[in-house]
Scaffold this motif. Structure first.
Motif, short mmCIF file in Angstrom:
data_model
loop_
_atom_site.label_atom_id
_atom_site.label_comp_id
_atom_site.label_asym_id
_atom_site.label_seq_id
_atom_site.Cartn_x
_atom_site.Cartn_y
_atom_site.Cartn_z
N SER A 141 0.83 -1.20 0.00
CA SER A 141 0.00 0.00 0.00
C SER A 141 0.86 1.25 0.00
O SER A 141 0.51 2.26 -0.61
CB SER A 141 -0.90 0.01 1.24
OG SER A 141 -1.74 -1.11 1.25
N ARG A 142 1.98 1.17 0.70
CA ARG A 142 2.89 2.33 0.78
C ARG A 142 3.37 2.73 -0.62
O ARG A 142 3.35 3.90 -0.99
CB ARG A 142 4.08 1.97 1.67
CG ARG A 142 5.02 3.13 1.96
CD ARG A 142 6.15 2.71 2.87
NE ARG A 142 5.65 2.22 4.16
CZ ARG A 142 5.65 0.95 4.52
NH1 ARG A 142 6.10 0.02 3.71
NH2 ARG A 142 5.19 0.59 5.70
N LYS A 143 3.76 1.74 -1.41
CA LYS A 143 4.23 2.01 -2.77
C LYS A 143 3.09 2.52 -3.63
O LYS A 143 3.26 3.45 -4.45
CB LYS A 143 4.82 0.74 -3.37
CG LYS A 143 5.36 0.91 -4.79
CD LYS A 143 6.55 1.84 -4.84
CE LYS A 143 7.16 1.87 -6.22
NZ LYS A 143 8.30 2.82 -6.31
N ALA A 144 1.91 1.93 -3.48
CA ALA A 144 0.75 2.36 -4.26
C ALA A 144 0.42 3.83 -3.99
O ALA A 144 0.10 4.59 -4.90
CB ALA A 144 -0.45 1.47 -3.94
N LEU A 145 0.52 4.23 -2.72
CA LEU A 145 0.25 5.62 -2.36
C LEU A 145 1.29 6.57 -2.94
O LEU A 145 0.98 7.69 -3.33
CB LEU A 145 0.22 5.76 -0.84
CG LEU A 145 -1.08 5.33 -0.15
CD1 LEU A 145 -0.87 5.17 1.35
CD2 LEU A 145 -2.18 6.33 -0.44
N GLN A 146 2.53 6.11 -3.00
CA GLN A 146 3.57 6.93 -3.59
C GLN A 146 3.31 7.17 -5.07
O GLN A 146 3.49 8.29 -5.58
CB GLN A 146 4.94 6.25 -3.41
CG GLN A 146 5.44 6.23 -1.98
CD GLN A 146 6.71 5.42 -1.81
OE1 GLN A 146 7.18 4.76 -2.77
NE2 GLN A 146 7.29 5.44 -0.63
N LEU A 147 2.87 6.13 -5.76
CA LEU A 147 2.61 6.23 -7.20
C LEU A 147 1.31 6.97 -7.50
O LEU A 147 1.21 7.67 -8.51
CB LEU A 147 2.56 4.82 -7.81
CG LEU A 147 3.86 4.02 -7.80
CD1 LEU A 147 3.60 2.59 -8.26
CD2 LEU A 147 4.91 4.68 -8.69
N CYS A 148 0.34 6.78 -6.63
CA CYS A 148 -1.01 7.35 -6.88
C CYS A 148 -1.58 7.87 -5.56
O CYS A 148 -2.35 7.16 -4.89
CB CYS A 148 -1.90 6.27 -7.48
SG CYS A 148 -3.55 6.81 -7.95
N PRO A 149 -1.21 9.08 -5.16
CA PRO A 149 -1.62 9.61 -3.85
C PRO A 149 -3.13 9.68 -3.63
O PRO A 149 -3.59 9.65 -2.49
CB PRO A 149 -1.00 11.02 -3.83
CG PRO A 149 0.14 10.94 -4.80
CD PRO A 149 -0.32 10.01 -5.88
N HIS A 150 -3.91 9.77 -4.70
CA HIS A 150 -5.36 9.87 -4.56
C HIS A 150 -6.07 8.52 -4.64
O HIS A 150 -7.31 8.46 -4.72
CB HIS A 150 -5.93 10.79 -5.64
CG HIS A 150 -5.64 10.31 -7.05
ND1 HIS A 150 -4.41 10.47 -7.66
CD2 HIS A 150 -6.43 9.68 -7.96
CE1 HIS A 150 -4.47 9.97 -8.89
NE2 HIS A 150 -5.68 9.48 -9.09
N ILE A 151 -5.33 7.43 -4.56
CA ILE A 151 -5.92 6.10 -4.69
C ILE A 151 -6.88 5.84 -3.53
O ILE A 151 -6.68 6.31 -2.41
CB ILE A 151 -4.81 5.02 -4.75
CG1 ILE A 151 -5.38 3.71 -5.29
CG2 ILE A 151 -4.17 4.81 -3.37
CD1 ILE A 151 -4.31 2.71 -5.68
N ILE A 152 -7.94 5.09 -3.81
CA ILE A 152 -8.94 4.71 -2.81
C ILE A 152 -8.77 3.23 -2.51
O ILE A 152 -8.80 2.39 -3.42
CB ILE A 152 -10.37 4.97 -3.32
CG1 ILE A 152 -10.55 6.46 -3.67
CG2 ILE A 152 -11.40 4.52 -2.30
CD1 ILE A 152 -11.85 6.74 -4.41
#
Length: 365
Positions: free
Chosen positions: A65-76
């Motif tokens: 999740s940490r990496k996903a947030l870095q790539l896409c800060p607005h991810i739900i």
């Protein structure tokens, strides 16, 4: 290929971003948004499936999740609803059954169908694939990508060529040329380790493989070399096997208190490997694939697997391999369950499975 040969008609169907698509279907507020099923906004956990809107930013399955947030800060982030996904999978299977009983499910969201003889007498595998796609769209409001060919290997690759909502047909007359031009990285069953070795040997396409002698491929890649020699020539005789079961022998432990320290997990793993060795010894079996299973405190579950050319023939070999896999896991949360299993028994190993694979499996609190 013999022009007089009677070819099978194989369809591989792969749902598009299945978990995420079901969530977007059921919750209008998620439609058109970058969502990830699994994980959490605090950066803990891993992504099970990402919507195509999130994939544009590089978010992938099994990513933290940490990496996903870095790539896409607005991810739900959405919590997995595996009871719902399983029910939808049953509905999809019912649609398949309108056309054939020869269905080999690979997971909740993909399957092989043999429609050489179809229930409705349609005759055309392409028309059947179109009918299935239309039914899934109209009845379930979901999309699926299809690959159609004369064998499983090519159909599997074809289904991934025009995602999402694609349909790709690779006929008998085009298979050889298609296989010759296909990058080795795209071969179903070829992972990063084998691809790297192939590149080091100067093998980058199917044509490069085709130029090699079978004995050399076997010398470089073991028994899988026989498979490479055949498949690059369009030869894949594996049948579609209905109700295929995943046979394995394993042992696992659910802890009274969640475990956080790697050292403690490793001690538990060593004990589990000893018990596993005793269990497979009693059954007088041996397998080539070892899998460790980890369930976090938030009930997210993942596995890591590795397949060897030869079977696991000692307790030390099992533990050393399991320890290596565990050491590569990023412990994103406290652990509540640890397991280890052996599968791909020697007598049933009919297809190359290699490398380390990370797969998020279903979980329920």
């Amino acid at each position: 290929m013999d022009p007089e040969q009677v070819h099978r008609k194989i369809i591989h169907l792969d749902m598009d971003a299945f978990y995420a698509s079901v969530d977007q279907r059921d919750f209008p507020e998620y439609r058109g948004k970058a969502i990830a099923v699994g994980g959490s906004p605090d950066g803990r956990g891993v992504v099970a499936t990402a919507s195509y809107e999130a994939r544009k930013f590089g978010v992938k399955s099994a990513m933290s999740s940490r990496k996903a947030l870095q790539l896409c800060p607005h991810i739900i982030f959405t919590y997995p609803r595996f009871d719902v996904y399983r029910q939808v999978s049953y509905q999809i299977r019912e649609i398949f059954l309108r056309y054939t009983d020869l269905i080999e499910p690979l997971s909740l969201d993909e399957a092989f169908l043999d429609v050489t003889i179809d229930k409705q007498g349609i005759g055309s595998a392409i028309d059947i694939a179109k009918a299935i796609k239309e039914a899934i769209q109209e009845e379930l409001n979901l999309t699926v990508s299809a690959g159609v060919s004369v064998n499983k290997f090519v159909a599997k690759i074809a289904s991934d060529m025009d995602k999402p909502n694609g349909l790709t047909f690779i006929g008998p007359s085009k298979i050889v040329k298609f296989m010759e031009s296909l990058p080795v990285d795209k071969f179903f069953g070829v992972g990063k380790v084998t691809a790297k070795k192939m590149h080091e040997l100067g093998l980058f396409t199917g044509l490069d493989l085709k130029k090699q002698r079978e004995e050399d491929l076997v010398r470089w890649f073991g028994k899988t070399g026989h498979f490479f020699y055949r498949i690059v020539r369009g030869i894949d005789d594996r049948p579609v096997v209905p109700n295929r079961s995943s046979k394995s022998v394993g042992i696992e432990d659910t802890f009274g208190e969640d475990v956080e320290a790697f050292e403690e997990l490793n001690t538990i793993l060593q004990r589990l490997c000893k018990q596993l060795w005793t269990r497979i010894g009693k059954k007088e079996i041996s397998g080539r694939t070892l899998t460790i299973k980890i369930k976090y405190a938030d009930f997210v579950q993942l596995t890591r697997s590795i397949t060897l050319e030869n079977s696991f023939d000692s307790e030390d070999k099992i533990y050393a391999t399991a320890h290596s896999l565990l050491s590569k896991v990023e412990l994103l949360n406290k652990v509540r369950l640890l397991g280890v299993s052996i599968s791909n028994f020697v007598e049933e190993a009919d297809f190359p499975k290699e490398g380390i694979q990370l797969t998020l499996f279903e979980h329920r609190p």
